[in-house]
Design a protein around this motif. Structure first.
Motif, mmCIF file in Angstrom:
data_model
loop_
_atom_site.group_PDB
_atom_site.id
_atom_site.type_symbol
_atom_site.label_atom_id
_atom_site.label_comp_id
_atom_site.label_asym_id
_atom_site.label_seq_id
_atom_site.Cartn_x
_atom_site.Cartn_y
_atom_site.Cartn_z
ATOM 1 N N ASP A 47 0.801 -1.228 0.000
ATOM 2 C CA ASP A 47 0.000 0.000 0.000
ATOM 3 C C ASP A 47 0.835 1.279 0.000
ATOM 4 O OD1 ASP A 47 -2.363 -1.454 -0.025
ATOM 5 O OD2 ASP A 47 -2.786 -1.169 2.115
ATOM 6 N N LYS A 48 2.071 1.216 0.485
ATOM 7 C CA LYS A 48 2.897 2.431 0.561
ATOM 8 C C LYS A 48 3.565 2.784 -0.775
ATOM 9 C CE LYS A 48 3.566 2.079 5.509
ATOM 10 N NZ LYS A 48 4.493 2.069 6.642
ATOM 11 N N ASP A 49 3.461 1.871 -1.753
ATOM 12 C CA ASP A 49 3.971 2.188 -3.089
ATOM 13 C C ASP A 49 3.032 3.187 -3.752
ATOM 14 O OD1 ASP A 49 6.077 0.380 -2.882
ATOM 15 O OD2 ASP A 49 5.036 -1.202 -3.988
ATOM 16 N N SER A 50 3.589 4.002 -4.632
ATOM 17 C CA SER A 50 2.746 4.843 -5.477
ATOM 18 C C SER A 50 2.842 4.267 -6.889
ATOM 19 C CB SER A 50 3.224 6.300 -5.438
ATOM 20 O OG SER A 50 4.589 6.386 -5.782
ATOM 21 N N ASP A 113 -0.227 -12.092 3.321
ATOM 22 C CA ASP A 113 -1.478 -11.379 3.047
ATOM 23 C C ASP A 113 -1.984 -10.675 4.304
ATOM 24 O OD1 ASP A 113 -3.553 -10.477 1.399
ATOM 25 O OD2 ASP A 113 -4.837 -12.176 1.920
ATOM 26 N N GLY A 114 -2.146 -9.363 4.210
ATOM 27 C CA GLY A 114 -2.637 -8.566 5.325
ATOM 28 C C GLY A 114 -1.568 -8.153 6.319
ATOM 29 N N HIS A 120 -0.776 -7.149 0.429
ATOM 30 C CA HIS A 120 -1.939 -7.864 -0.071
ATOM 31 C C HIS A 120 -1.552 -8.785 -1.230
ATOM 32 C CE1 HIS A 120 -4.127 -4.881 2.253
ATOM 33 N NE2 HIS A 120 -3.383 -3.972 1.644
ATOM 34 N N VAL A 121 -2.196 -9.942 -1.277
ATOM 35 C CA VAL A 121 -1.997 -10.847 -2.406
ATOM 36 C C VAL A 121 -2.380 -10.115 -3.684
ATOM 37 C CG1 VAL A 121 -2.877 -12.951 -3.528
ATOM 38 C CG2 VAL A 121 -2.354 -12.956 -1.091
#
Length: 125
Positions: A47-50, A113-114, A120-121
């Motif tokens: 999630d921290k990737d843009s 995962d999570g 996340h997968v």
């Protein structure tokens, strides 16, 4: 002569097929279809990737190894090549860089995962 022509055609088509192959495979997992690397190891997004930029470097990349791309790899449709901070390249799907997880021990494991609420997968459509 026909045999040589046929052999050359097969070699040519094999080369084209290899070039057009996606950098990952689709596997059926507990949560549905997911992307895996060539060895069947689950791929994850962070999630921290843009879009088109990996935020997982240093120790993060030790635990979450990037799905590396060859130095001469080119974008292929929804599969894009992302330049990493160290100058190496990795694969992304729909702009999301992809990683494996060191705690996954065998093909099909999804222990990442999570993880931390940010891993996340990578789901396949």
């Amino acid at each position: 002569m026909k045999t040589i022509s046929t052999a050359l055609a097969v070699l040519f088509l094999t080369g084209v097929a290899a070039f057009a192959a996606e950098p990952a495979k689709v596997a059926e997992g507990a949560g549905g279809k997911m992307y895996t690397d060539a060895n069947g190891m689950t791929l994850y997004t962070y999630d921290k990737d843009s879009a088109g930029k990996s935020a997982c470097n240093g120790d993060c990349a030790v635990n979450w190894p990037p799905l590396m791309a060859a130095a001469d790899a080119k974008d292929e449709g929804e599969w894009t090549v992302v330049a990493r901070d160290d100058g190496s390249k990795m694969w992304a799907y729909e702009g999301k860089p992809l990683y494996t997880f060191v705690q996954d021990k065998k093909a099909g494991d999804v222990t990442g995962d999570g993880k931390g609420g940010v891993w996340h997968v990578a789901k396949a459509d």
